[in-house]
Design an enzyme around this catalytic site. Sequence first.
Site, PDB file in Angstrom:
ATOM      1  N   GLU A   1       9.385  17.355  13.941  1.00 14.82           N
ATOM      2  CA  GLU A   1       9.936  17.053  12.612  1.00 14.82           C
ATOM      3  C   GLU A   1       9.237  17.995  11.620  1.00 14.82           C
ATOM      4  O   GLU A   1       8.018  17.932  11.454  1.00 14.82           O
ATOM      5  CB  GLU A   1       9.640  15.592  12.248  1.00 14.82           C
TER       6      GLU A   1
ATOM      7  N   GLU B   1      -0.411   7.683  -1.076  1.00  9.13           N
ATOM      8  CA  GLU B   1      -1.431   8.158  -2.019  1.00  9.13           C
ATOM      9  C   GLU B   1      -1.011   9.470  -2.690  1.00  9.13           C
ATOM     10  O   GLU B   1      -1.679   9.962  -3.572  1.00  9.13           O
ATOM     11  CB  GLU B   1      -2.796   8.296  -1.327  1.00  9.13           C
ATOM     12  N   ARG B   2       0.130  10.051  -2.221  1.00  9.56           N
ATOM     13  CA  ARG B   2       0.521  11.351  -2.789  1.00  9.56           C
ATOM     14  C   ARG B   2       1.338  11.210  -4.068  1.00  9.56           C
ATOM     15  O   ARG B   2       1.309  12.082  -4.928  1.00  9.56           O
ATOM     16  CB  ARG B   2       1.316  12.141  -1.755  1.00  9.56           C
TER      17      ARG B   2
ATOM     18  N   CYS C   1      13.989  11.141   5.840  1.00 14.37           N
ATOM     19  CA  CYS C   1      14.021  10.815   7.274  1.00 14.37           C
ATOM     20  C   CYS C   1      15.452  10.847   7.796  1.00 14.37           C
ATOM     21  O   CYS C   1      15.670  10.838   8.995  1.00 14.37           O
ATOM     22  CB  CYS C   1      13.382   9.467   7.530  1.00 14.37           C
TER      23      CYS C   1
ATOM     24  N   LYS D   1       0.879  -1.185   0.000  1.00  8.76           N
ATOM     25  CA  LYS D   1       0.000   0.000   0.000  1.00  8.76           C
ATOM     26  C   LYS D   1       0.909   1.226   0.000  1.00  8.76           C
ATOM     27  O   LYS D   1       1.395   1.666   1.037  1.00  8.76           O
ATOM     28  CB  LYS D   1      -0.880  -0.033   1.253  1.00  8.76           C
TER      29      LYS D   1
HETATM   30  P1  NAD Z   1       2.593   9.284   6.742  1.00  8.43           P
HETATM   31  O1  NAD Z   1       2.736   8.702   8.098  1.00  8.43           O
HETATM   32  O2  NAD Z   1       1.640  10.411   6.565  1.00  8.43           O
HETATM   33  O3  NAD Z   1       2.109   8.145   5.704  1.00  8.43           O
HETATM   34  C1  NAD Z   1       2.770   6.929   5.590  1.00  8.43           C
HETATM   35  C2  NAD Z   1       1.775   5.875   5.153  1.00  8.43           C
HETATM   36  O4  NAD Z   1       0.773   5.729   6.155  1.00  8.43           O
HETATM   37  C3  NAD Z   1       1.047   6.208   3.852  1.00  8.43           C
HETATM   38  O5  NAD Z   1       0.966   5.053   3.049  1.00  8.43           O
HETATM   39  C4  NAD Z   1      -0.312   6.663   4.319  1.00  8.43           C
HETATM   40  O6  NAD Z   1      -1.340   6.376   3.395  1.00  8.43           O
HETATM   41  C5  NAD Z   1      -0.522   5.874   5.591  1.00  8.43           C
HETATM   42  N1  NAD Z   1      -1.373   6.591   6.559  1.00  8.43           N
HETATM   43  C6  NAD Z   1      -1.433   7.929   6.751  1.00  8.43           C
HETATM   44  N2  NAD Z   1      -2.317   8.216   7.720  1.00  8.43           N
HETATM   45  C7  NAD Z   1      -2.816   7.043   8.159  1.00  8.43           C
HETATM   46  C8  NAD Z   1      -3.774   6.695   9.170  1.00  8.43           C
HETATM   47  N3  NAD Z   1      -4.375   7.619   9.909  1.00  8.43           N
HETATM   48  N4  NAD Z   1      -4.044   5.396   9.353  1.00  8.43           N
HETATM   49  C9  NAD Z   1      -3.438   4.450   8.609  1.00  8.43           C
HETATM   50  N5  NAD Z   1      -2.531   4.730   7.637  1.00  8.43           N
HETATM   51  C10 NAD Z   1      -2.214   6.009   7.415  1.00  8.43           C
HETATM   52  O7  NAD Z   1       4.055   9.669   6.244  1.00  8.43           O
HETATM   53  P2  NAD Z   1       4.466  10.507   4.954  1.00  8.43           P
HETATM   54  O8  NAD Z   1       4.123  11.927   5.166  1.00  8.43           O
HETATM   55  O9  NAD Z   1       3.992   9.815   3.734  1.00  8.43           O
HETATM   56  O10 NAD Z   1       6.054  10.326   4.997  1.00  8.43           O
HETATM   57  C11 NAD Z   1       6.886  11.175   5.728  1.00  8.43           C
HETATM   58  C12 NAD Z   1       7.199  10.594   7.080  1.00  8.43           C
HETATM   59  O11 NAD Z   1       7.819   9.315   6.930  1.00  8.43           O
HETATM   60  C13 NAD Z   1       8.190  11.427   7.865  1.00  8.43           C
HETATM   61  O12 NAD Z   1       7.775  11.455   9.205  1.00  8.43           O
HETATM   62  C14 NAD Z   1       9.503  10.674   7.716  1.00  8.43           C
HETATM   63  O13 NAD Z   1      10.431  10.888   8.739  1.00  8.43           O
HETATM   64  C15 NAD Z   1       9.012   9.274   7.709  1.00  8.43           C
HETATM   65  N6  NAD Z   1       9.981   8.376   7.091  1.00  8.43           N
HETATM   66  C16 NAD Z   1      10.676   7.566   7.924  1.00  8.43           C
HETATM   67  C17 NAD Z   1      11.630   6.722   7.398  1.00  8.43           C
HETATM   68  C18 NAD Z   1      12.403   5.813   8.294  1.00  8.43           C
HETATM   69  O14 NAD Z   1      13.058   4.928   7.781  1.00  8.43           O
HETATM   70  N7  NAD Z   1      12.366   5.969   9.605  1.00  8.43           N
HETATM   71  C19 NAD Z   1      11.868   6.704   6.022  1.00  8.43           C
HETATM   72  C20 NAD Z   1      11.112   7.531   5.204  1.00  8.43           C
HETATM   73  C21 NAD Z   1      10.161   8.376   5.765  1.00  8.43           C
END
Ligand code: NAD
Length: 501
Positions: A385, A178-179, A283, A175
């Site tokens: 962050e 979606e962006r 990240c 999954k």
């Molecule tokens: P996000 O948490 O908004 O989304 C990540 C995923 O979760 C997406 O597929 C999204 O559809 C899903 N999601 C969002 N809200 C949800 C909910 N309420 N319930 C269930 N699923 C949900 O993250 P993002 O904005 O896409 O990515 C950026 C974030 O990811 C930053 O915080 C970054 O630090 C982190 N990140 C961490 C790593 C790591 O290895 N630690 C690597 C890349 C990105």
Amino acid sequence: MSQLPTIAHFIDGKPTLGGTRSQDVFNPATGKAEKRLLLADKLTVEQAIASAQAAFPAWRNTPPLKRARVMSNLKVLLEQHADELCALITAEHGKVLPDALGELQRGIENVEYASYAPELLKGEHSKNVGPAMDSWSEFQALGVTAGITPFNFPIMVPLWMWPMAVACGNTFVLKPSERDPSSTLRVVELALQAGLPPGVLNLVNGDKEAVDTLLSDPRVKAVSFVGSTPIAEYIYAEGCKHGKRVQALGGAKNHAVVMPDADVPNAVSALMGAAYGSCGERCMAIPLVVAVGDAAADAVVAGLKTEIAKMTVGAGTSAGVDMGPLVTRQHFEKVLGYVNQGVAEGATLVVDGRNVEVAGFEDGYFLGPCLFDHVKPGMKIYQDEIFGPVLGVMRVKSLQEAMDLIDAHEYGNGTCIFTRDGEAARYFSDNILVGMVGVNVPLPVPVAYHSFGGWKRSLFGDLHAYGPDSVRFYTKRKTITQRWPSAGVREGAMFSFPSTK
Ligand code: NAD
């Protein structure tokens, strides 16, 4: 109804419609909606899980070398399709094309590592553990596994997950964000072209409804998640509640320590890329510099100011651009809000990127590089962050003070130290409460044959992503003890616990 091209799901080896809800996918450089993404409902996700479940028995029993060969084929296809894939990343994420290529290359390295799975799955064998008795441990596939991924690496982060999962004999439901879903989907299509049988790898586009279905369906045995900390924490709790194995990687706030003896011009060059590369949407980005002593701080701030003045902000597809737009208007507004808040909190805004204009791309989500000095621990711009091109400089008096600051922060993903003092570097890397540490290396992202993961609230779960930990995560150990007593030898019952004594 929108006339934009529709992005569907990919289930059982073919594009599949499903779900009544949809949302636009934007080009962040132009601000225009370019595609319409279907959001999977529960039924669609269940269809993907059923496809993965049906494909599992045959795939599990496919010789590991045959499974690995698909990974070798995929590596070649990804290299052949590099331009197309990078264009898809940039069109929806916004990062500059050379950065998209860097992401793709790091993703390919994970595919390459997954092609060594037969070697990694060999297990352990011991002969004569008892009389005529041998024992061995093997790593068996779990079944249907799932991955939920963030927007910032639409190709690389999915490739941290599913190649090793399927190389180990599992099937997978992905999954993506979606962006910016198009490049992720294209890689899945290429995996089928590389020889993955239908159903082994499925993709559903969607939001919380899709994620919650994956988390609660008993056929899904393990879930890998990468995204922000609040969602990671939710995924971990919810997945564990439903008896699944879960690894959930969260957000970050990575500090770079600059010691008084550091090679400042080189440290500044390294910090520029680490802070502003990919618009700070990594990240492992460095949004904070902790300078030890005012002399180091003054030199770093002056150096950064000079280098920032040379930066070009523009569309990720334009030649010579260093930094593209932020991913969405909503995220742009969030980051802008933090810059305004930093000013209100009393940090010194040394470089103000708020009014940047890019000719021909007036509706894009562009924010220029911002640099704050005199950032303090109590400020929101320190604690949260931001995930944008905003770098803050803090001033401390000693390495210990810098380390106390880092250790007290809720995140512990990455950190680095710039110094020429080996003893200080060793003390720092030995003792700091952070999962990935760089010494004169600003983005210490482990290579594909080491594992990736943070500490504290940057990772929920025990095993890190990719590398050797991924083999452990996507398999369960079984230990078999086998004995073939000689025919005709009668043995009496033994009531004491068997041992080698
Ligand atoms: P996000 O948490 O908004 O989304 C990540 C995923 O979760 C997406 O597929 C999204 O559809 C899903 N999601 C969002 N809200 C949800 C909910 N309420 N319930 C269930 N699923 C949900 O993250 P993002 O904005 O896409 O990515 C950026 C974030 O990811 C930053 O915080 C970054 O630090 C982190 N990140 C961490 C790593 C790591 O290895 N630690 C690597 C890349 C990105």
